[in-house]
Write an enzyme that holds these catalytic residues in place. Structure first.
Site, PDB file in Angstrom:
ATOM      1  N   GLU A 173       0.822  -1.228   0.000  1.00  8.98           N
ATOM      2  CA  GLU A 173       0.000   0.000   0.000  1.00  8.98           C
ATOM      3  C   GLU A 173       0.852   1.273   0.000  1.00  8.98           C
ATOM      4  OE1 GLU A 173      -2.970  -0.172   3.074  1.00  8.98           O
ATOM      5  OE2 GLU A 173      -4.049  -1.819   2.110  1.00  8.98           O
ATOM      6  N   GLU A 292      -5.682  -8.284  -0.524  1.00  6.59           N
ATOM      7  CA  GLU A 292      -6.420  -7.947   0.698  1.00  6.59           C
ATOM      8  C   GLU A 292      -7.867  -7.706   0.306  1.00  6.59           C
ATOM      9  OE1 GLU A 292      -5.026  -5.052   3.524  1.00  6.59           O
ATOM     10  OE2 GLU A 292      -2.911  -5.470   3.058  1.00  6.59           O
TER      11      GLU A 292
END
Length: 503
Positions: A173, A292
């Site tokens: 991320e 995710e």
């Protein structure tokens, strides 16, 4: 009563279902590792301190690959801390979750645990506060058989055989301002490319995942993917997607339709990746690692008071321990349908996370481990979805939502295994108050019979399994399902998930 019609043909396929689609995620966050998979003092603990009751549930869940060790945690992680004699490993402050990491469980222990549960290791390197050298070092430690300082250190630490990790994530991320070492797309693309090239000099057969957007609502979504792939297209095999969903302000109708958002997310990233392929004149295709995804009541987490006391850095605090309901499980089942519908491009995915932290499995220290409602659609889909995902033709009633406009009342996907002749059908009914009859044309499958039926539903859509009522919600056979004259007919209860197996 609402109705839906579905047509299946085993000759029209989306793509082969990659077993990595049924992966999960273990981060050093909250009680996922400590008190989750690892609790040396527990009555069920094996000689290495891992809970065997949890291992049994992980095997039942059918998890194929597990992403580790983060997550936000990895951007401050020093991999060297997690190997070697336990008594010599340093405790470190984890800035991502304001906790203390003991490093009692590290790379070697986790790899050994994965062998016990039968899952593949998908390892994430720190490209937040570290870089190329550290990534190459951990690769050498993990995968080189012997004869170098780092591979011999692994052997000295008790792991003679290399871990043979195939799939590696290049950070986590990195578009997020919350991430340690957050970078622009331009800067991240450069370091990801450099790291990938260096790792491939050591092992050209690695499968590498570059960071996509943290979610589709990021202001840089789309442009981030384009810029990063312009730098890394020749170096990587996957770009990641992350998405979490929750019910907002009692809008259950929109919550039940969030898989339409996942569909759009996947298709947008595929379009961007293919645009870069065309711009660069390449033939190689970039796939998606949706590493995710889950239902996560993130708004609730951020509204609660977080641990910020500079003097208080607890070890394994109770964080993100959402108790999942029937409606949550129906949504998880629908998100699995979305992933399967894109099996040609989504060839790896990780349900986040595995134990205690927004997880299908919960534990109590010194006590039991139990299945959350979301356990059931994942475990059954993982077991039954074999072979190829099929291009289904679905017609059904629709309903109006605040968030997504008009959406189908039913969502569906099917898989077919040409080797066994078995077909699996997965269905959700998004109606909150009405059952729906689904008729499936299975004539093109030849003579078939029902082998299994499973339905998850409850009169109380917010019913959940808890420490004091661990088996409140489960799956039951669907007595309405029948096959005759090339037609399968099944009634779906309101707000329900159903799986059927034919052969």
């Amino acid at each position: 009563m609402p109705s839906a019609d579905l047509t299946l043909d085993p000759h029209f396929t989306v793509g082969r279902v990659n077993r990595r689609l049924f992966g999960s995620f273990v981060e050093h966050l909250g009680r996922c590792v400590y008190d989750g998979i690892y609790e040396p003092g527990h009555p069920s603990a094996d000689p290495e301190g891992f809970r065997t009751d949890v291992m049994e549930l992980v095997r039942e869940l059918g998890v194929s690959a597990i992403r580790y060790p983060g997550g936000n945690f990895v951007s401050g992680f020093r991999w060297e801390d997690s190997v070697g004699p336990r008594e010599e490993r340093p405790a470190r402050l984890d800035l991502a979750w304001h906790s203390t990491e003991s490093n009692e469980v590290g790379l070697d222990e986790f790899a050994g645990w994965l062998e016990k549960v039968g899952s593949e290791l998908m390892y994430a390197v720190n490209l937040g506060t570290r870089g190329v050298l550290e990534a190459v070092d951990v690769l050498e430690y993990a995968n080189i058989r012997s004869g170098t300082a780092l591979s011999d250190a692994r052997i000295k630490n008790g792991r003679v055989d290399p871990h043979r990790i195939k799939m590696w994530c290049l950070g986590n991320e990195m578009d997020g301002p919350w991430q340690l070492g957050h970078r622009s797309a331009e800067d991240y693309g450069k370091i990801a490319s450099q790291t990938a090239k260096a790792m491939r000099q050591l092992d050209p057969d690695l499968e590498l995942v570059v960071c996509g957007s943290s979610n589709a609502q990021m202001p840089t979504f789309g442009s981030w993917e384009h810029t990063v792939l312009r730098h890394t297209y020749d170096d990587v095999d996957y770009i990641s997607c992350h998405a979490y969903y929750e019910e907002h302000d009692g809008d259950a109708a929109s919550f039940l339709a969030v898989a339409t958002n996942m569909d759009h997310f996947i298709e947008s990233v595929v379009a961007t990746a293919d645009t870069v392929r065309a711009e660069l004149g390449r033939t190689k295709r970039i796939d998606i690692s949706f590493d995710e995804w889950n239902v996560w009541y993130n708004t609730r987490y951020h509204s609660e008071q977080q641990i910020t006391d500079i003097e208080r850095w607890p070890t394994a605090p109770r964080l993100l321990e959402d108790a999942y309901s029937v409606i949550d499980a129906v949504v998880v089942g629908n998100l699995l349908i979305s992933l399967l519908k894109h099996a040609d491009r989504v060839t790896s995915a990780s349900l986040a996370q595995l134990v205690n932290v927004i997880a299908p499995i919960m534990t109590e220290p010194g006590g039991p481990a139990w299945r959350q409602t979301t356990f059931f659609p994942f475990a059954i889909t993982s077991r039954l979805a074999v072979g190829h995902a099929l291009e289904v033709r679905l017609t059904c009633d629709t309903y109006e939502t605040k968030a997504y406009g008009e959406v189908p009342l039913v969502d569906a996907v099917a898989t077919h295994d040409p080797e066994t002749g078995r077909t699996a059908i997965f269905l959700v009914n998004r109606s909150l108050d009405a059952p729906t009859t689904v008729t499936v044309d299975v004539g093109r499958l030849g003579a078939v019979e029902l082998l299994e039926t499973h339905t998850l539903a409850d009169d109380d859509v917010y019913a959940a399994n808890t420490l004091t009522d661990q088996e409140r919600v489960g799956v039951s056979p669907n007595p309405s399902a029948t096959v005759a004259d090339g037609r399968l007919t099944v009634e779906l209860p309101a707000c329900s998930w159903t799986a059927l197996s034919l052969g």
